[in-house]
Design an enzyme around this catalytic site. Structure first.
Site, short mmCIF file in Angstrom:
data_model
loop_
_atom_site.label_atom_id
_atom_site.label_comp_id
_atom_site.label_asym_id
_atom_site.label_seq_id
_atom_site.Cartn_x
_atom_site.Cartn_y
_atom_site.Cartn_z
N LEU A 1 54.72 -19.25 1.30
CA LEU A 1 53.31 -19.01 1.64
C LEU A 1 52.46 -20.28 1.45
O LEU A 1 51.27 -20.28 1.76
CB LEU A 1 52.75 -17.90 0.74
CG LEU A 1 53.35 -16.50 0.94
CD1 LEU A 1 52.91 -15.56 -0.18
CD2 LEU A 1 52.94 -15.93 2.29
N GLY B 1 64.05 -19.45 -18.82
CA GLY B 1 64.50 -20.31 -17.72
C GLY B 1 63.43 -21.34 -17.37
O GLY B 1 62.52 -21.63 -18.17
N GLY B 2 63.51 -21.88 -16.17
CA GLY B 2 62.60 -22.94 -15.73
C GLY B 2 61.14 -22.51 -15.76
O GLY B 2 60.27 -23.29 -16.17
N ALA B 3 60.86 -21.28 -15.35
CA ALA B 3 59.47 -20.82 -15.30
C ALA B 3 58.90 -20.72 -16.72
O ALA B 3 57.77 -21.14 -16.97
CB ALA B 3 59.38 -19.48 -14.59
N LYS C 1 63.67 -28.36 -7.80
CA LYS C 1 62.68 -28.79 -8.80
C LYS C 1 63.26 -29.83 -9.78
O LYS C 1 62.54 -30.71 -10.24
CB LYS C 1 62.13 -27.58 -9.57
CG LYS C 1 61.26 -26.67 -8.70
CD LYS C 1 60.63 -25.57 -9.53
CE LYS C 1 59.89 -24.58 -8.67
NZ LYS C 1 59.23 -23.54 -9.47
N ASN D 1 57.20 -29.35 -9.64
CA ASN D 1 56.90 -28.59 -8.42
C ASN D 1 55.86 -29.29 -7.54
O ASN D 1 55.55 -28.81 -6.46
CB ASN D 1 56.46 -27.16 -8.73
CG ASN D 1 55.08 -27.08 -9.33
OD1 ASN D 1 54.49 -28.08 -9.72
ND2 ASN D 1 54.55 -25.87 -9.43
N GLY E 1 62.25 -14.23 -21.16
CA GLY E 1 62.90 -15.23 -20.32
C GLY E 1 62.78 -16.62 -20.92
O GLY E 1 61.82 -16.92 -21.65
N TYR F 1 56.06 -11.11 -7.77
CA TYR F 1 55.13 -10.20 -7.09
C TYR F 1 55.84 -9.55 -5.92
O TYR F 1 56.73 -10.14 -5.30
CB TYR F 1 53.87 -10.94 -6.62
CG TYR F 1 54.16 -12.07 -5.68
CD1 TYR F 1 54.36 -13.36 -6.15
CD2 TYR F 1 54.30 -11.84 -4.31
CE1 TYR F 1 54.68 -14.40 -5.30
CE2 TYR F 1 54.61 -12.87 -3.44
CZ TYR F 1 54.81 -14.14 -3.95
OH TYR F 1 55.13 -15.16 -3.10
N ALA G 1 71.03 -17.74 -27.06
CA ALA G 1 71.23 -19.17 -27.33
C ALA G 1 70.30 -20.04 -26.49
O ALA G 1 69.84 -21.09 -26.93
CB ALA G 1 72.69 -19.54 -27.06
#
Ligand code: NDP
Length: 277
Positions: free
Chosen positions: A15, A128-130, A66, A87, A126, A216, A154
């Site tokens: 988008l 991770g990357g976000a 990224k 990003n 979480g 979303y 871990a």
């Protein structure tokens, strides 16, 4: 004409061109923003070719490039350094600067929902990357504590160690059960398949004012439905974060701050129409 592009694979769904077209119109900045699908292993070549154009100002980078963008940047900001992911790239004085605007996007979207972050206790699902991208911006916004819960413990432990800040810890089961979290943020990809993230059922949501899902859809996610059933008054999805992270990139590139409210409204209408078609 200022030129921009978003690199990814796949990229057809992005988008970003639509969002930046609207930002350009509302700020009066003439721009061209395109999508570019890059083959795996081809990021450096594609980015170098783009930036060789004298009209090229900056680009966005999405999955799976990224980390490649992080390596490509000559200097990066703090959020990008912790995430190991970029990003947003900008050409400045023939040097390439890298940013991670996901965290500021999240903070700005939470703020636009009148969710104060100062002295707030957060559970972050979480690692991770976000998750990595949002920790510094949340701390900078004044949160008092971030407790991380991850399916693979871990990975959460490694992340907490790297952050090295006493306000960030791995959530212990007893802590999650105490119900002290004001906001619970889901940064896992579980909602992509409408699963509940592992570890969620152990969290007491008694004092939780809001939950935030970075994913979303046209409908609320399973995570948002679950929180509503637990009595959490506010549930927000990640569409606003997408728009706000784009706005932060736009400001980095142009020094101009676009109005995000009409863009969020427009995209919300678009995704609900797509679903009902
Ligand atoms: P990563 O692949 O880096 O990390 C995924 C995380 O989700 C890991 O912590 C993983 O745990 C966890 N996970 C996956 N499935 C489950 C499950 N069923 N239960 C519990 N945990 C699970 O992805 P990213 O961090 O880059 O992105 C995560 C999500 O955030 C994506 O869905 C993405 O679309 C969204 N996002 C949204 C943005 C926005 O602007 N709205 C911006 C950035 C991301 P484990 O370590 O155990 O594998």
């Amino acid at each position: 004409m200022k030129k921009f592009v978003v690199f990814g694979n796949p990229i057809a769904h992005s988008l970003s061109p639509e969002i930046h077209r609207m930002f350009g119109e509302s700020t009066g900045i003439a721009l061209q923003y395109t999508r570019c699908q890059v083959d795996i292993g081809g990021f450096e070549r594609a980015a170098s070719a783009f930036f060789a154009d004298p009209q090229a100002v900056g680009c966005n980078i999405t999955v799976p490039f990224k980390q490649d963008a992080f390596d490509f940047a000559e200097q990066v900001d703090d959020a990008a350094r912790l995430a190991g992911a970029v990003n947003t790239l900008k050409k400045e004085n023939n040097s390439i600067l890298g940013f991670n605007t996901d965290g500021i996007g999240l903070v700005n979207d939470l703020t636009s929902h009148r969710l104060p972050l100062r002295h707030c206790r957060i559970i972050l699902l979480g690692a991770g990357g976000a998750a990595r991208g949002v920790i510094h911006p949340l701390l900078n916004a004044g949160v008092s504590h971030i407790a991380i819960i991850n399916r693979t413990a871990a990975t959460a432990e490694k992340l907490v160690k790297e952050v090295g800040d006493q306000r960030v810890s791995v959530a212990q089961p007893a802590e999650a059960a105490m119900g002290e979290a004001n906001i619970i943020i889901n940064s896992t990809s579980a909602s992509l398949t409408q699963e509940l993230p592992q570890g969620l059922l152990q969290i007491n949501m008694e004092k939780t004012q809001a939950v935030y899902d970075m994913v979303y859809h046209s409908e609320p996610t399973a995570f948002m439905h679950y929180a509503a059933r637990q009595g959490v008054p506010v549930q927000v999805d990640g569409l606003g974060m997408l728009v706000e992270q784009a706005a932060a990139a736009f400001t980095i590139w142009t020094a101009s701050q676009p109005d995000t409210t009409p863009v969020k409204r427009y995209l919300r209408e678009q995704i609900s129409q797509r679903q009902s078609r």
